[in-house]
Scaffold this motif. Structure first.
Motif, PDB file in Angstrom:
ATOM      1  N   ALA A  26     -22.674  56.182   9.482  1.00 22.93           N
ATOM      2  CA  ALA A  26     -21.670  55.178   9.854  1.00 22.93           C
ATOM      3  C   ALA A  26     -20.566  55.047   8.813  1.00 22.93           C
ATOM      4  N   LEU A  27     -20.560  55.896   7.798  1.00 19.51           N
ATOM      5  CA  LEU A  27     -19.569  55.780   6.732  1.00 19.51           C
ATOM      6  C   LEU A  27     -18.128  55.934   7.248  1.00 19.51           C
ATOM      7  N   LEU A  30     -17.154  52.659   8.835  1.00 22.32           N
ATOM      8  CA  LEU A  30     -16.997  51.657   7.785  1.00 22.32           C
ATOM      9  C   LEU A  30     -15.642  51.804   7.117  1.00 22.32           C
ATOM     10  N   THR A  31     -15.270  53.044   6.810  1.00 19.18           N
ATOM     11  CA  THR A  31     -13.991  53.309   6.154  1.00 19.18           C
ATOM     12  C   THR A  31     -12.831  52.811   6.999  1.00 19.18           C
ATOM     13  N   ALA A  32     -12.885  53.087   8.306  1.00 19.31           N
ATOM     14  CA  ALA A  32     -11.798  52.667   9.193  1.00 19.31           C
ATOM     15  C   ALA A  32     -11.738  51.153   9.342  1.00 19.31           C
ATOM     16  N   GLU A  33     -12.877  50.496   9.498  1.00 18.35           N
ATOM     17  CA  GLU A  33     -12.879  49.049   9.724  1.00 18.35           C
ATOM     18  C   GLU A  33     -12.359  48.284   8.518  1.00 18.35           C
ATOM     19  N   LEU A  34     -12.735  48.734   7.320  1.00 18.01           N
ATOM     20  CA  LEU A  34     -12.318  48.032   6.105  1.00 18.01           C
ATOM     21  C   LEU A  34     -10.959  48.508   5.598  1.00 18.01           C
ATOM     22  N   GLN A  42     -16.426  56.238  -0.398  1.00 16.49           N
ATOM     23  CA  GLN A  42     -17.529  57.022  -0.937  1.00 16.49           C
ATOM     24  C   GLN A  42     -18.100  56.411  -2.213  1.00 16.49           C
ATOM     25  N   LEU A  43     -17.323  55.516  -2.844  1.00 12.43           N
ATOM     26  CA  LEU A  43     -17.845  54.823  -4.022  1.00 12.43           C
ATOM     27  C   LEU A  43     -19.010  53.911  -3.664  1.00 12.43           C
TER      28      LEU A  43
END
Length: 432
Positions: A26-27, A30-34, A42-43
């Motif tokens: 789901a990374l 997550l990147t797109a939503e935030l 990736q941190l």
């Protein structure tokens, strides 16, 4: 001791590493939503990895001083709270901070499991237990990404962290009711931070301990390099589908589990240093295969077999090296385990990004990093683990630390029974 205790100790080793793997599918979402950059998102993985390393370094000495149970309960509570905080994070910066603390809490379970195992097991039973820890780690590597992928179809990344918080809460209830104190007050260390510093110096002055720890640090550096680079190699270069990659990843994880089990059995029934040497050799074959694949074109099966050999070889080294590191220090098991775990995850965190320095179009960096790491693991084995140092040193039990470590490993390899093994080592601290 409860018959359920070994199973509980194995469970404690899972919830930290699985926290790093479960949400990876789901990374991107997550990147797109935030609204975060990919490198920043990736941190969240790096923060958890760093936390797992530092958490073990802190929790081990604390458990030697205050006991295993209290430190473990605090760690599990912190894990539940920070997992819920991850689920509710409105920004990627807060998520990174929460992931760091989540990793710190997850590291507590790993170090307590290893230290408590040293408290209650001895002889061949101790090696078998460390073999099971390796198998459980391989199982977590399989279950984490696959379960995360399945759950991503029915929930978002926040739901995955809610699941982790729920699992942590269940584990908290089990721990509170079924985990006994394995380190009696009479066997705990005293003296605060000054004594902790002296304990670290005692451990690092023991060439057997230092060799075993460095061996595992470099071996796991190769393993983390594989975990970091395998996706790009198998999917980006060789064009495997996601299903094909999952199959290859599952094969390697199954090999890790199988050879972790065999490593424990071989170390118990045959030879601790011999099993360690074979594991390094098998990992070396895999690393050289990857290096060759980076220098010339090879078929896909060569790369898959090389990755399998690398993972299996690292698994073979884990039970004997863990035994060599911890068996000589019954009263410093938490501190010794913390150094071992910190080096494993710390070295892995340093080397994992190196496999992408030349981009995703070549396998050569992966081959170089894994070959160099296995070569350094071999160097640690040859220079330290096989030869005790020349100076006598004393652990907190009042005995020569190096001779204790050497005699303990020899007695385990000779298949002595647990009580006889402990008496031959002169270890007064094993639960009877």
């Amino acid at each position: 001791m409860s018959r359920f205790l070994p199973t509980l100790l194995l469970l404690l080793t899972v919830f930290g590493p699985i926290s790093m793997d479960l949400y990876l599918p789901a990374l991107p979402a997550l990147t797109a939503e935030l609204g975060a950059a990919t490198s920043v998102a990736q941190l969240t993985v790096t923060a958890c990895l760093v936390g797992l390393a530092l958490g073990q370094l802190v929790a081990g000495p604390l458990s030697d001083r205050f006991g295993r149970r209290g430190v473990l309960l605090v760690g599990v509570v912190a894990y539940v709270v920070t997992s819920a905080l991850c689920a509710a994070s409105p920004t990627v910066e807060l998520l990174i901070a929460a992931r760091l603390v989540q990793g710190l809490a997850g590291g507590v379970g790993i170090v307590i499991a290893q230290a408590a195992g040293r408290d209650v097991f001895s002889g061949g039973a101790l090696i078998r237990f460390y073999g099971r820890l390796t198998v459980t780690g391989g199982l977590a590597a399989i279950v984490g990404p696959l379960l995360g992928g399945r759950l991503s179809a029915v929930t978002d990344w926040r739901g995955l962290f809610v699941l982790l918080a729920t699992v942590g809460a269940v584990l908290l209830v089990i721990t509170a009711t079924a985990f006994p104190e394995t380190l009696p007050a009479a066997r705990r260390t005293t003296g605060g931070f000054a004594q902790t510093g002296r304990d670290f110096r005692v451990l690092l002055a023991d060439r057997v301990f230092l060799g075993a720890v460095l061996n595992q640090g470099f071996a796991y550096a190769a393993l983390f390099a594989y975990l970091s680079g395998a996706t790009f190699v198998l999917q980006g270069i060789y064009g495997l589908s996601p299903q094909g990659y999952a199959l290859a990843f599952g094969l390697n994880s199954a090999g890790f589990m199988l050879f972790g089990f065999l490593g424990g059995r071989a170390a118990e029934r045959w030879s601790v240093p011999g099993t360690l040497g074979i594991g390094i050799s098998v990992a070396g074959v895999g690393a050289l295969g990857l290096l060759g694949a980076g220098l010339t074109a090879v078929p896909l099966w060569v790369v898959v077999v090389s990755l399998l050999a690398l993972a299996s070889g690292v698994a073979l080294t884990s039970p004997p090296a863990t035994t060599l590191a911890l068996v000589g220090y019954p009263r410093l098991a938490g501190t010794a385990s913390s150094l071992l775990g910190m080096v494993r995850f710390g070295f892995g965190g340093v080397t994992a990004p190196l496999v992408g320095v030349a981009g995703a179009a070549t396998i050569l960096p992966l081959g170089i990093v894994t070959t160099a790491s296995v070569a350094l693991a071999l160097g640690a084995y040859l220079l330290f683990a096989r030869r005790p140092g020349p100076r006598p040193r004393r652990d907190d039990g009042g005995q020569d630390a190096e001779s204790r470590t050497t005699r303990a490993a020899a007695s385990v390899a000779a298949h002595e029974a647990s009580r006889r093994s402990e008496s031959s080592v002169g270890d007064p601290g094993v639960a009877r």
